[in-house]
Design a protein around this motif. Sequence first.
Motif, PDB file in Angstrom:
ATOM      1  N   LEU A 183       0.825  -1.209   0.000  1.00  0.00           N
ATOM      2  CA  LEU A 183       0.000   0.000   0.000  1.00  0.00           C
ATOM      3  C   LEU A 183       0.862   1.262   0.000  1.00  0.00           C
ATOM      4  O   LEU A 183       0.520   2.254  -0.651  1.00  0.00           O
ATOM      5  CB  LEU A 183      -0.933   0.001   1.202  1.00  0.00           C
ATOM      6  CG  LEU A 183      -2.014  -1.073   1.191  1.00  0.00           C
ATOM      7  CD1 LEU A 183      -2.775  -1.067   2.501  1.00  0.00           C
ATOM      8  CD2 LEU A 183      -2.952  -0.841   0.026  1.00  0.00           C
ATOM      9  N   MET A 184       1.961   1.231   0.713  1.00  0.00           N
ATOM     10  CA  MET A 184       2.865   2.391   0.717  1.00  0.00           C
ATOM     11  C   MET A 184       3.457   2.627  -0.665  1.00  0.00           C
ATOM     12  O   MET A 184       3.612   3.778  -1.102  1.00  0.00           O
ATOM     13  CB  MET A 184       3.962   2.198   1.752  1.00  0.00           C
ATOM     14  CG  MET A 184       3.451   2.307   3.173  1.00  0.00           C
ATOM     15  SD  MET A 184       4.669   1.893   4.411  1.00  0.00           S
ATOM     16  CE  MET A 184       5.881   3.146   4.157  1.00  0.00           C
ATOM     17  N   GLU A 210      -8.865   4.935  -0.773  1.00  0.00           N
ATOM     18  CA  GLU A 210      -8.178   3.655  -0.976  1.00  0.00           C
ATOM     19  C   GLU A 210      -7.379   3.267   0.262  1.00  0.00           C
ATOM     20  O   GLU A 210      -7.390   2.109   0.676  1.00  0.00           O
ATOM     21  CB  GLU A 210      -7.257   3.770  -2.187  1.00  0.00           C
ATOM     22  CG  GLU A 210      -6.438   2.538  -2.470  1.00  0.00           C
ATOM     23  CD  GLU A 210      -5.017   2.673  -1.991  1.00  0.00           C
ATOM     24  OE1 GLU A 210      -4.410   1.619  -1.725  1.00  0.00           O
ATOM     25  OE2 GLU A 210      -4.512   3.786  -1.876  1.00  0.00           O
ATOM     26  N   ALA A 211      -6.722   4.224   0.873  1.00  0.00           N
ATOM     27  CA  ALA A 211      -5.938   3.929   2.071  1.00  0.00           C
ATOM     28  C   ALA A 211      -6.839   3.510   3.226  1.00  0.00           C
ATOM     29  O   ALA A 211      -6.522   2.565   3.959  1.00  0.00           O
ATOM     30  CB  ALA A 211      -5.100   5.146   2.455  1.00  0.00           C
ATOM     31  N   ALA A 212      -7.963   4.179   3.394  1.00  0.00           N
ATOM     32  CA  ALA A 212      -8.879   3.831   4.487  1.00  0.00           C
ATOM     33  C   ALA A 212      -9.450   2.430   4.302  1.00  0.00           C
ATOM     34  O   ALA A 212      -9.480   1.625   5.241  1.00  0.00           O
ATOM     35  CB  ALA A 212      -9.996   4.861   4.577  1.00  0.00           C
ATOM     36  N   VAL A 213      -9.899   2.125   3.094  1.00  0.00           N
ATOM     37  CA  VAL A 213     -10.469   0.800   2.832  1.00  0.00           C
ATOM     38  C   VAL A 213      -9.399  -0.281   2.932  1.00  0.00           C
ATOM     39  O   VAL A 213      -9.617  -1.343   3.526  1.00  0.00           O
ATOM     40  CB  VAL A 213     -11.154   0.776   1.442  1.00  0.00           C
ATOM     41  CG1 VAL A 213     -11.534  -0.630   1.043  1.00  0.00           C
ATOM     42  CG2 VAL A 213     -12.377   1.669   1.454  1.00  0.00           C
ATOM     43  N   LEU A 255      -6.554  -0.262   4.641  1.00  0.00           N
ATOM     44  CA  LEU A 255      -6.138  -0.485   6.024  1.00  0.00           C
ATOM     45  C   LEU A 255      -7.215  -1.210   6.817  1.00  0.00           C
ATOM     46  O   LEU A 255      -6.906  -2.052   7.671  1.00  0.00           O
ATOM     47  CB  LEU A 255      -5.767   0.838   6.686  1.00  0.00           C
ATOM     48  CG  LEU A 255      -4.459   1.453   6.196  1.00  0.00           C
ATOM     49  CD1 LEU A 255      -4.236   2.805   6.832  1.00  0.00           C
ATOM     50  CD2 LEU A 255      -3.289   0.540   6.495  1.00  0.00           C
ATOM     51  N   ALA A 256      -8.478  -0.919   6.542  1.00  0.00           N
ATOM     52  CA  ALA A 256      -9.555  -1.657   7.203  1.00  0.00           C
ATOM     53  C   ALA A 256      -9.531  -3.131   6.801  1.00  0.00           C
ATOM     54  O   ALA A 256      -9.718  -4.016   7.646  1.00  0.00           O
ATOM     55  CB  ALA A 256     -10.910  -1.035   6.852  1.00  0.00           C
ATOM     56  N   LEU A 257      -9.278  -3.392   5.525  1.00  0.00           N
ATOM     57  CA  LEU A 257      -9.157  -4.783   5.079  1.00  0.00           C
ATOM     58  C   LEU A 257      -7.950  -5.467   5.705  1.00  0.00           C
ATOM     59  O   LEU A 257      -8.021  -6.641   6.090  1.00  0.00           O
ATOM     60  CB  LEU A 257      -9.049  -4.846   3.560  1.00  0.00           C
ATOM     61  CG  LEU A 257     -10.342  -4.610   2.787  1.00  0.00           C
ATOM     62  CD1 LEU A 257     -10.046  -4.504   1.299  1.00  0.00           C
ATOM     63  CD2 LEU A 257     -11.327  -5.704   3.054  1.00  0.00           C
ATOM     64  N   ALA A 258      -6.831  -4.746   5.815  1.00  0.00           N
ATOM     65  CA  ALA A 258      -5.639  -5.325   6.431  1.00  0.00           C
ATOM     66  C   ALA A 258      -5.889  -5.672   7.890  1.00  0.00           C
ATOM     67  O   ALA A 258      -5.470  -6.733   8.374  1.00  0.00           O
ATOM     68  CB  ALA A 258      -4.456  -4.366   6.305  1.00  0.00           C
ATOM     69  N   VAL A 259      -6.591  -4.812   8.614  1.00  0.00           N
ATOM     70  CA  VAL A 259      -6.920  -5.096  10.016  1.00  0.00           C
ATOM     71  C   VAL A 259      -7.856  -6.287  10.111  1.00  0.00           C
ATOM     72  O   VAL A 259      -7.678  -7.175  10.970  1.00  0.00           O
ATOM     73  CB  VAL A 259      -7.529  -3.850  10.692  1.00  0.00           C
ATOM     74  CG1 VAL A 259      -8.132  -4.189  12.044  1.00  0.00           C
ATOM     75  CG2 VAL A 259      -6.478  -2.767  10.845  1.00  0.00           C
ATOM     76  N   ALA A 260      -8.849  -6.372   9.221  1.00  0.00           N
ATOM     77  CA  ALA A 260      -9.776  -7.503   9.236  1.00  0.00           C
ATOM     78  C   ALA A 260      -9.067  -8.813   8.916  1.00  0.00           C
ATOM     79  O   ALA A 260      -9.319  -9.847   9.552  1.00  0.00           O
ATOM     80  CB  ALA A 260     -10.912  -7.263   8.243  1.00  0.00           C
ATOM     81  N   VAL A 261      -8.168  -8.789   7.937  1.00  0.00           N
ATOM     82  CA  VAL A 261      -7.416  -9.997   7.592  1.00  0.00           C
ATOM     83  C   VAL A 261      -6.487 -10.388   8.736  1.00  0.00           C
ATOM     84  O   VAL A 261      -6.354 -11.567   9.070  1.00  0.00           O
ATOM     85  CB  VAL A 261      -6.627  -9.778   6.277  1.00  0.00           C
ATOM     86  CG1 VAL A 261      -5.606 -10.870   6.054  1.00  0.00           C
ATOM     87  CG2 VAL A 261      -7.584  -9.709   5.102  1.00  0.00           C
ATOM     88  N   TYR A 262      -5.869  -9.403   9.374  1.00  0.00           N
ATOM     89  CA  TYR A 262      -4.966  -9.718  10.484  1.00  0.00           C
ATOM     90  C   TYR A 262      -5.734 -10.336  11.650  1.00  0.00           C
ATOM     91  O   TYR A 262      -5.248 -11.266  12.298  1.00  0.00           O
ATOM     92  CB  TYR A 262      -4.224  -8.465  10.958  1.00  0.00           C
ATOM     93  CG  TYR A 262      -3.281  -8.764  12.081  1.00  0.00           C
ATOM     94  CD1 TYR A 262      -2.064  -9.368  11.830  1.00  0.00           C
ATOM     95  CD2 TYR A 262      -3.611  -8.465  13.394  1.00  0.00           C
ATOM     96  CE1 TYR A 262      -1.192  -9.669  12.853  1.00  0.00           C
ATOM     97  CE2 TYR A 262      -2.748  -8.759  14.426  1.00  0.00           C
ATOM     98  CZ  TYR A 262      -1.534  -9.360  14.151  1.00  0.00           C
ATOM     99  OH  TYR A 262      -0.684  -9.661  15.174  1.00  0.00           O
TER     100      TYR A 262
END
Length: 103
Positions: free
Chosen positions: A32-33, A75-78, A80-87
Amino acid sequence: MLTLEHFLTVGALLFCLGLVIALSKRNAIGVLMGIELMLNSVNLTLIAFSRFSDGPAEIAGHAFVAFIITVAAAEAAVALALAVAVYRSRQTVEVDQLDLLKL
């Protein structure tokens, strides 16, 4: 004096750096970065074209940049939310270990 070529060179280098980062990282946050760096390089080139244009449509570059910043923020908000959910479900954000779509 800085010319358009200077800005385009820096923009191209930033885009290539973002592409290398996005393709080489295994961590989703690193990918993402890299994508954000590519979007910011496009912003730089659009502002440079807008700055060095002589026509009446000088504001067009600024308008495109505003749209890109809005899309990048969403895009960053969505993402990061997906990354937190996957984690939370898999205890990892490594891209090569994610197989959520496999049957």
